[in-house]
Design an enzyme around this catalytic site. Structure first.
Site: not given
Ligand code: IMP
Ligand code: MG
Length: 179
Positions: A101, A105, A156
């Protein structure tokens, strides 16, 4: 390389930092699986860049496959509902599976995928994530990430597979952007 990030950003990981880490992870995995023939399963689309580099650092007989799950849409927030959009073409029964992955998060995606793969009776199931946004983990989600590249801040991020609205996956570095 002149890949353009045409908005204000903060560099989080440089291309060479990532390269070095990927090589380290690759040799760790090579050692741990020395007597195995693992299947490396990438979660589309974010893991593609990492997986492509990682498998070239793994010196083993291995195969790869992919699953696609629904996630963010075009938002910067994690969606609560995970769905499998595309399943693997290979049987994982009795296989040593290494899930790859890009970033963990809230952990919802991986928790779902792990549950979904476990019932298919792999011989073993481990997780390798390049980035871990540990602070963002949803309470109650217990995930053991066996191989982690970097712990990253709760911002982000884009680049090296990570997108904003499907763009910036091709950046060779990881940067934080704001809304
Ligand atoms: P989780 O289910 O909340 O753990 O989210 C996992 C997925 O959301 C990852 O596979 C990424 O595709 C995406 N994601 C999480 N954080 C970011 C980010 O900072 N930038 C871009 N995509 C992200
Ligand atoms: Mg992803």
């Amino acid at each position: 390389m002149m890949a353009v990030l045409d908005r204000p950003h903060e560099l989080i990981l440089s291309e060479s930092q990532i390269e070095e880490k990927v090589r380290e992870l690759g040799s760790e995995i090579t050692n741990d699986y020395f007597d195995k023939t693992p299947i490396i399963v990438g979660i589309l689309k974010g893991s593609v860049t990492f997986l492509a580099d990682l498998i070239r650092s793994i010196d083993l007989r291995l195969s790869i496959d992919f699953i696609a799950v629904s996630s963010y849409g075009s938002e910067m927030k994690s969606s609560e509902v995970v769905k499998i959009l595309h399943d693997m073409g290979t049987s994982i029964q009795g296989r040593d599976v290494l899930l790859v992955e890009d970033i963990v998060d809230t952990g919802l995606t991986l928790a779902y995928v792990v549950e979904n793969l476990s019932i298919k009776h792999p011989k073993s199931l481990k997780i390798c994530a390049l980035l871990d946004k540990k602070e963002a983990r949803k309470p109650g989600i217990e995930l053991k990430i066996d191989y982690v590249g970097f712990e990253v801040p709760n911002k982000f991020l884009v680049g090296y597979g990570l997108d904003y609205d499907e763009y910036y996956r091709n950046l060779p570095f990881v940067a934080a952007i704001s809304e």
